[in-house]
Write a protein that holds these residues in place. Structure first.
Motif, PDB file in Angstrom:
ATOM      1  N   LEU A   1       0.894  -1.617  -0.004  1.00 32.23           N
ATOM      2  CA  LEU A   1       0.159   0.507   0.001  1.00 32.23           C
ATOM      3  C   LEU A   1       1.110   1.142  -0.411  1.00 32.23           C
ATOM      4  O   LEU A   1       0.017   2.412  -0.624  1.00 32.23           O
ATOM      5  N   GLU A   2       2.081   0.908   0.615  1.00 27.75           N
ATOM      6  CA  GLU A   2       3.176   2.355   0.601  1.00 27.75           C
ATOM      7  C   GLU A   2       3.867   2.566  -0.540  1.00 27.75           C
ATOM      8  O   GLU A   2       3.907   2.953  -1.042  1.00 27.75           O
ATOM      9  N   ILE A   3       4.209   1.502  -1.035  1.00 28.30           N
ATOM     10  CA  ILE A   3       4.917   1.038  -1.837  1.00 28.30           C
ATOM     11  C   ILE A   3       4.639   1.458  -3.184  1.00 28.30           C
ATOM     12  O   ILE A   3       5.073   2.683  -4.010  1.00 28.30           O
ATOM     13  N   GLN A   4       3.151   0.512  -3.577  1.00 23.02           N
ATOM     14  CA  GLN A   4       1.901   0.858  -4.450  1.00 23.02           C
ATOM     15  C   GLN A   4       1.919   2.664  -4.404  1.00 23.02           C
ATOM     16  O   GLN A   4       1.432   3.427  -5.569  1.00 23.02           O
ATOM     17  N   GLY A   5       1.475   3.116  -3.372  1.00 22.73           N
ATOM     18  CA  GLY A   5       0.466   4.551  -3.492  1.00 22.73           C
ATOM     19  C   GLY A   5       1.658   5.773  -3.196  1.00 22.73           C
ATOM     20  O   GLY A   5       1.547   6.658  -4.772  1.00 22.73           O
ATOM     21  N   GLY A   6       2.731   5.252  -3.819  1.00 22.21           N
ATOM     22  CA  GLY A   6       4.246   5.972  -3.045  1.00 22.21           C
ATOM     23  C   GLY A   6       4.091   6.404  -4.376  1.00 22.21           C
ATOM     24  O   GLY A   6       4.473   7.617  -5.315  1.00 22.21           O
ATOM     25  N   LEU A   7       3.698   5.017  -5.232  1.00 22.14           N
ATOM     26  CA  LEU A   7       4.747   5.107  -7.423  1.00 22.14           C
ATOM     27  C   LEU A   7       3.547   5.647  -7.641  1.00 22.14           C
ATOM     28  O   LEU A   7       3.835   6.534  -8.957  1.00 22.14           O
ATOM     29  N   SER A   8       2.407   5.807  -7.269  1.00 25.85           N
ATOM     30  CA  SER A   8       1.156   5.676  -7.570  1.00 25.85           C
ATOM     31  C   SER A   8       1.398   7.283  -8.271  1.00 25.85           C
ATOM     32  O   SER A   8      -0.142   7.962  -8.624  1.00 25.85           O
ATOM     33  N   TYR A   9       2.081   7.961  -7.526  1.00 24.82           N
ATOM     34  CA  TYR A   9       2.133   9.708  -7.122  1.00 24.82           C
ATOM     35  C   TYR A   9       3.101  10.200  -8.622  1.00 24.82           C
ATOM     36  O   TYR A   9       2.762  11.679  -8.975  1.00 24.82           O
ATOM     37  N   LEU A  10       3.630   8.943  -9.089  1.00 26.82           N
ATOM     38  CA  LEU A  10       4.551   9.356 -10.336  1.00 26.82           C
ATOM     39  C   LEU A  10       4.344   8.485 -11.814  1.00 26.82           C
ATOM     40  O   LEU A  10       4.866   8.958 -12.619  1.00 26.82           O
ATOM     41  N   TYR A  11       4.020   7.635 -11.620  1.00 25.87           N
ATOM     42  CA  TYR A  11       4.086   6.310 -12.487  1.00 25.87           C
ATOM     43  C   TYR A  11       2.375   5.529 -12.476  1.00 25.87           C
ATOM     44  O   TYR A  11       1.447   5.431 -11.616  1.00 25.87           O
ATOM     45  N   PRO A  12       1.867   5.407 -14.060  1.00 32.82           N
ATOM     46  CA  PRO A  12       0.290   4.850 -14.012  1.00 32.82           C
ATOM     47  C   PRO A  12       0.734   3.619 -13.098  1.00 32.82           C
ATOM     48  O   PRO A  12       1.272   2.693 -13.287  1.00 32.82           O
ATOM     49  N   PRO A  13      -0.740   2.593 -12.808  1.00 31.58           N
ATOM     50  CA  PRO A  13      -0.445   1.001 -12.781  1.00 31.58           C
ATOM     51  C   PRO A  13      -0.076   0.393 -13.847  1.00 31.58           C
ATOM     52  O   PRO A  13       0.476  -0.508 -13.336  1.00 31.58           O
ATOM     53  N   SER A  14      -0.230   1.245 -14.834  1.00 29.47           N
ATOM     54  CA  SER A  14      -0.391  -0.372 -16.131  1.00 29.47           C
ATOM     55  C   SER A  14       1.469  -0.059 -16.235  1.00 29.47           C
ATOM     56  O   SER A  14       2.207  -1.612 -16.601  1.00 29.47           O
TER      57      SER A  14
ATOM     58  N   LYS B   1      -9.941   7.632   8.014  1.00 29.62           N
ATOM     59  CA  LYS B   1      -8.423   7.363   9.010  1.00 29.62           C
ATOM     60  C   LYS B   1      -7.838   6.657   8.577  1.00 29.62           C
ATOM     61  O   LYS B   1      -7.962   6.250   7.338  1.00 29.62           O
ATOM     62  N   SER B   2      -6.265   7.004   9.269  1.00 31.18           N
ATOM     63  CA  SER B   2      -5.413   6.871   8.896  1.00 31.18           C
ATOM     64  C   SER B   2      -5.358   5.844   8.739  1.00 31.18           C
ATOM     65  O   SER B   2      -4.021   4.953   7.736  1.00 31.18           O
ATOM     66  N   THR B   3      -5.767   4.590   9.522  1.00 34.65           N
ATOM     67  CA  THR B   3      -5.324   3.070   9.176  1.00 34.65           C
ATOM     68  C   THR B   3      -6.414   2.340   7.816  1.00 34.65           C
ATOM     69  O   THR B   3      -6.241   1.169   7.756  1.00 34.65           O
ATOM     70  N   GLN B   4      -6.677   3.533   7.245  1.00 37.56           N
ATOM     71  CA  GLN B   4      -7.603   3.107   5.672  1.00 37.56           C
ATOM     72  C   GLN B   4      -7.019   4.174   4.667  1.00 37.56           C
ATOM     73  O   GLN B   4      -6.696   5.353   4.363  1.00 37.56           O
ATOM     74  N   LYS B   5      -6.989   3.295   3.278  1.00 36.84           N
ATOM     75  CA  LYS B   5      -7.044   3.851   2.243  1.00 36.84           C
ATOM     76  C   LYS B   5      -7.582   3.717   1.598  1.00 36.84           C
ATOM     77  O   LYS B   5      -8.011   2.333   1.175  1.00 36.84           O
TER      78      LYS B   5
ATOM     79  N   THR C   1     -15.770   1.965 -13.132  1.00 37.91           N
ATOM     80  CA  THR C   1     -15.025   2.228 -11.741  1.00 37.91           C
ATOM     81  C   THR C   1     -14.503   0.831 -10.847  1.00 37.91           C
ATOM     82  O   THR C   1     -16.013  -0.014 -10.063  1.00 37.91           O
ATOM     83  N   VAL C   2     -13.469   0.851 -10.850  1.00 32.94           N
ATOM     84  CA  VAL C   2     -13.118  -0.287  -9.213  1.00 32.94           C
ATOM     85  C   VAL C   2     -12.354   0.214  -8.113  1.00 32.94           C
ATOM     86  O   VAL C   2     -11.549   1.148  -8.750  1.00 32.94           O
ATOM     87  N   ALA C   3     -12.801   0.178  -7.120  1.00 35.96           N
ATOM     88  CA  ALA C   3     -12.654   0.734  -6.327  1.00 35.96           C
ATOM     89  C   ALA C   3     -11.859   0.130  -5.001  1.00 35.96           C
ATOM     90  O   ALA C   3     -12.722  -1.554  -4.722  1.00 35.96           O
ATOM     91  N   GLY C   4     -10.570   0.003  -3.852  1.00 37.77           N
ATOM     92  CA  GLY C   4     -10.662  -0.638  -3.297  1.00 37.77           C
ATOM     93  C   GLY C   4     -11.111  -0.412  -1.943  1.00 37.77           C
ATOM     94  O   GLY C   4      -9.943   1.664  -1.264  1.00 37.77           O
ATOM     95  N   PHE C   5     -11.064  -0.354  -1.028  1.00 39.16           N
ATOM     96  CA  PHE C   5     -10.889  -0.097   0.647  1.00 39.16           C
ATOM     97  C   PHE C   5      -9.723  -0.777   1.481  1.00 39.16           C
ATOM     98  O   PHE C   5      -9.813  -1.975   1.428  1.00 39.16           O
ATOM     99  N   PHE C   6      -9.298  -0.402   1.696  1.00 34.74           N
ATOM    100  CA  PHE C   6      -8.037  -1.215   2.599  1.00 34.74           C
ATOM    101  C   PHE C   6      -7.858  -0.785   3.765  1.00 34.74           C
ATOM    102  O   PHE C   6      -7.562   0.384   3.776  1.00 34.74           O
ATOM    103  N   GLN C   7      -7.892  -1.617   5.194  1.00 37.26           N
ATOM    104  CA  GLN C   7      -7.415  -1.876   5.900  1.00 37.26           C
ATOM    105  C   GLN C   7      -6.396  -1.693   6.934  1.00 37.26           C
ATOM    106  O   GLN C   7      -6.025  -3.135   6.785  1.00 37.26           O
ATOM    107  N   THR C   8      -5.444  -1.487   7.550  1.00 31.86           N
ATOM    108  CA  THR C   8      -4.034  -1.600   7.519  1.00 31.86           C
ATOM    109  C   THR C   8      -4.050  -2.395   9.659  1.00 31.86           C
ATOM    110  O   THR C   8      -3.700  -2.845   9.774  1.00 31.86           O
ATOM    111  N   LYS C   9      -5.604  -1.529   9.691  1.00 34.18           N
ATOM    112  CA  LYS C   9      -5.540  -2.260  11.169  1.00 34.18           C
ATOM    113  C   LYS C   9      -6.542  -2.043  11.917  1.00 34.18           C
ATOM    114  O   LYS C   9      -7.154  -0.979  12.012  1.00 34.18           O
TER     115      LYS C   9
ATOM    116  N   SER D   1      -9.663  -5.930   3.359  1.00 31.53           N
ATOM    117  CA  SER D   1      -9.571  -4.971   1.774  1.00 31.53           C
ATOM    118  C   SER D   1     -11.035  -5.876   1.561  1.00 31.53           C
ATOM    119  O   SER D   1     -11.367  -6.839   1.558  1.00 31.53           O
ATOM    120  N   THR D   2     -11.875  -4.811   0.305  1.00 32.98           N
ATOM    121  CA  THR D   2     -12.933  -5.258   0.112  1.00 32.98           C
ATOM    122  C   THR D   2     -12.394  -4.669  -1.183  1.00 32.98           C
ATOM    123  O   THR D   2     -12.563  -3.394  -1.394  1.00 32.98           O
TER     124      THR D   2
END
Ligand code: DGJ
Length: 782
Positions: free
Chosen positions: A552-565, A640-644, A655-663, A767-768
């Motif tokens: 979530l951190e790695i891909q999330g960070g990359l997503s600011y600069l690079y597309p998912p493809s 919440k900081s524990t959700q992305k 649209t595909v939406a992802g709901f992720f919970q870290t804690k 996550s869902t």
């Protein structure tokens, strides 16, 4: 796109304007970079010079208000009164470092301007326009050419520089940045993407105060320590609002960005090759080209900015053949087998991978020479006959007969001292004469400054690709450069850059004639996730860390600069080999699905229930693949900081939406899921992706719900768990785009006191995924 009017250059993209002027003394003064403005008299925007600032150097005794230190400049001259970070340092024929280059002429050209030695962004003449400005240091006979290209639709402007020695005496470049951008400060913060192995591209945010900051790499690659891409965002900017600038470099070697806030509030950002250990000799009539910088701006927050970069990379950076081309679902054997495999073992995995829905099998490290562990074999290309008695071509054919495409791992830039190549050609390795070499992962770097070395790689890799018919290549690079030295160079300050030029030549020679091969770049995970590599490889292995919570951190960070493809993401075993954290199979997929999906766990160890789950995951991914790989990706601000929350939006607003919970929390409060980008008055349906909950997740609670009291850790429960699972709460909602934008209140999470099939069982790391699609035939009422 580019207009020149009364000494002002107006560069206009779809939503941004970038203006600068030629001053009366011949310097280039930055005027404006921000939301699009119609072309007009820019006087109101120009920095005023109505009083003299103390301690400044007046450029002209007759014009005491003209001090370079106080001007926003496009590319500052050296040593004539600008005391901020300077873009170039060249030792001239007279021994000085002074260089006052002034406007001479310019031309506006349709299309892009390519470089001879480095990759650059590509575009048609309808999509782009370029500006070439010549600045001359008449005293030293040196020409500086500044290049700008406008990529209209993507809101990206690229910049690069060429220095030409017009004199008869050699000069020496000590520093040459690709761009300089001076902006009035608006309380910007600096966002960088830092990390290390297994922990790449974690976003770091710094307040900018008066003084200097930098972001750089010295490892010989763009590095996992500091990605070359940076952002400057207003402190108040959110994902969808506020001014944000982005910069990234089309380069895979040592990079350097310098950020400096002057005492009078001018923010200077410079980007280019790292000057550390860099020195370039330029003889008469020779030129030096810098890598290209990509600049972008959005007034619509970080999503606006990353959307610009995603559009730009998908259309102007990655190789033409793979633009908008769906990427295969890969099975890679690395984490399942490491180097301990043989043909039979691999074919058994391949058959299972095919059955689950994978499309390409990538044979990773360990197929050649004596490579049974990482101390030996790198540099050799002869297939290991113990592992593949009939050779690699025969294995590739057998693999294809299972219905999978064949992909192959290489690490062509490296050599183990314990290898046939090193025995025959020790001079191919980068080593400092007279010194014992330092090793990284037991290996040395091959000297790509040498033509013979480049030829050795080009011929061997090319031959194996042609023989085996591989359609996918994973190009790895597992150590940093140290003791940089090439016997072919008289000036060792050229080593790092010549190495990169050599690498780009090798990649062009191998993949230019084989454009249909999908190249995945890798460097111990994400050591070389940069625009330079993306010019050759449409996707990059983001990290050796496949734990979804870390991702979530790695891909999330990359997503600011690079597309998912471009982001290669695999589902691996749990607990994870990098963190020992146990995570649900659903979350491993849900996170990996926002990128190019693959699997690399041992398929022999899957339970029947897990097989069913994976099969359904791959079916789901293929159905929404175009949206997940090429749709408009965005991040949602969460309470919440524990959700992305991430979403990808494709054609027809699917649209595909992802709901992720870290804690998880005890007795958690409600969860809100907003979906943006839908048409306000159109009706949509949102459904949750069904996913299995494996019964072990309930621990001892299970004995309270089963009719017979069973040991929750016993054989019976473990056997049942292989064949039986629960399903997560099914959710289905209807409404207009406006309704979804304000946010859906989701069903309750597990509250600790009761369970029914309407409960969302997220727990830690749950996550869902939700799919939103149009509801045809429904009209909006008043
Ligand atoms: C590092 C890569 O990141 C891994 O995926 C794997 O390919 C190994 N190298 C093989 O040595």
């Amino acid at each position: 796109m580019i207009t020149f009017l009364q000494n002002v250059f107006y560069l206009q993209t779809k939503n941004t304007s970038y203006w600068f002027q030629i001053t009366k003394h011949g310097h280039l003064e930055q005027i404006y970079y921000g939301p699009k403005l119609p072309i007009q008299d820019p006087t109101a925007l120009i920095y005023k010079r109505t009083a003299q600032t103390g301690s400044t150097i007046a450029y002209d005794a007759a014009d005491i208000y003209y001090a370079l230190d106080e001007l926003p400049l496009e590319y500052s001259p050296t040593g004539v009164g600008d005391y901020r970070f300077l873009p170039s340092e060249i030792q001239m024929a007279d021994g000085s470092f002074v260089s006052d280059f002034l406007y001479d002429r310019h031309e506006i050209i349709d299309g892009v301007i390519s470089l001879q030695s480095l990759p650059t962004a590509k575009a048609t003449v309808d999509e782009s326009q370029s500006l070439r400005i010549e600045l001359i240091d008449a005293l030293h006979h040196v020409r500086y050419e500044l290049f700008y290209t406008v990529f209209f639709e993507t809101n990206v402007i690229t910049r690069k520089v060429r220095v030409v020695n017009l004199g008869a005496t050699p000069i020496t470049i000590h520093k040459i940045m690709s761009s300089q951008l001076d902006l009035p400060n608006r309380n910007y913060q600096l966002h960088t993407f830092n990390g290390t192995w297994a922990k790449e591209t974690h976003q770091q945010i710094k307040d900018i105060q008066i003084g200097e900051y930098s972001n750089s790499s010295t490892t010989g690659d763009s590095s996992n320590r500091a990605n070359p891409g940076i952002l400057l965002g207003e402190k108040s900017a959110t994902e969808n609002q506020g001014w944000v600038y982005g910069m990234n470099l089309v380069y895979s070697g040592n990079h350097y960005s310098h950020i400096e806030l002057s005492p009078h509030g001018l923010l200077r950002t410079s980007m280019g090759i790292n000057p550390q250990q860099f020195q370039w000799a330029l003889s008469a009539n020779e030129f030096f080209e810098t890598p290209e910088v990509c600049l972008s701006f959005s007034a619509n927050g970080f999503n606006g900015l990353s959307g610009n970069f995603h559009h730009f990379i998908n259309h102007h950076i990655i190789p033409q053949h793979f633009q908008e081309k769906l990427r295969p679902v890969v099975y890679n054997n690395w984490e399942a087998t490491f180097m301990d495999f043989n043909q039979a073992k691999l074919l058994k995995l391949a058959k299972q991978a095919k059955n689950l829905g994978a499309e390409t099998f990538v044979l990773d490290d360990g197929w050649f020479g004596t490579r049974n562990d990482d101390t030996q074999g790198l540099g050799d290309y002869a297939v290991n006959r113990k592992k593949f008695p009939q050779g690699l071509k025969s294995f590739a054919d057998k693999l294809r007969s299972t219905g999978l495409e064949f992909g192959l791992w290489f690490e062509p830039e490296m050599v183990n001292p314990n290898s046939q190549l090193y025995k025959e050609h020790p001079e191919f390795a980068v080593q400092l004469p007279g010194k014992n070499s330092v090793l990284g992962r037991n290996q040395l770097v091959l000297d790509l400054c040498q033509k013979e070395v480049r030829t050795y790689i080009i011929e061997n890799v090319g031959k194996i690709l042609d023989e085996t018919g591989a359609t996918f290549v994973k190009w790895d690079m597992n150590r940093h450069i140290a003791e940089a030295f090439s016997a072919t160079l008289t000036n060792q300050g050229e080593f790092y850059h010549r190495y990169m030029m050599g690498l780009y030549e090798v990649l062009s020679q191998i993949f230019g004639p084989r454009p249909e091969i999908l190249l995945e770049s890798c460097s111990s995970g994400g050591n070389r996730f940069d625009l330079g590599m993306l010019c050759f490889s449409p996707q990059i292995w983001a990290s050796d860390d496949t734990d979804p919570i870390e991702r979530l951190e790695i891909q999330g960070g990359l997503s600011y600069l690079y597309p998912p493809s471009t982001i290669s993401c695999h589902v691996s075993a749990s607990p994870h080999q990098q963190t020992l954290r146990a995570t649900p199979l659903s979350s491993r997929f849900n996170v990996a699905s926002f990128g190019v999906l693959g699997y690399e766990l041992d398929l022999n160890l899957l339970t029947p229930e897990e097989r069913k789950e994976i099969k359904e995951q791959i079916t789901f991914y293929k159905k929404y693949r175009a949206t997940l790989q090429f749709g408009k990706f965005s991040r949602t601000d969460t309470l919440k900081s524990t959700q992305k929350i991430w979403q990808a939006q494709g054609t027809d607003q699917e649209t595909v939406a992802g709901f992720f919970q870290t804690k998880t929390q005890a007795s958690p409060s409600y969860d809100l899921l907003p979906v943006s980008g839908l048409a306000e008055n159109t009706f949509y349906k949102m459904t949750s992706k069904p996913q299995r909950i494996f019964i072990q997740q309930f621990g001892e609670l299970i004995k309270h719900v089963t009719p017979v009291k069973l040991n929750p850790h016993g054989l019976v429960i473990n056997t049942i768990a292989k064949h039986y699972s629960l399903t997560d709460a099914k959710e289905e909602y209807f409404g207009t785009g406006g309704l979804f934008a304000s946010g859906v209140l989701l069903k309750n999470q597990f509250m600790g006191s009761n369970y029914n099939d309407q409960t969302r069982l997220l727990g830690d790391f749950g996550s869902t995924l939700y799919v939103v699609s149009k509801e045809e035939g429904k009209e909006v009422g008043q």
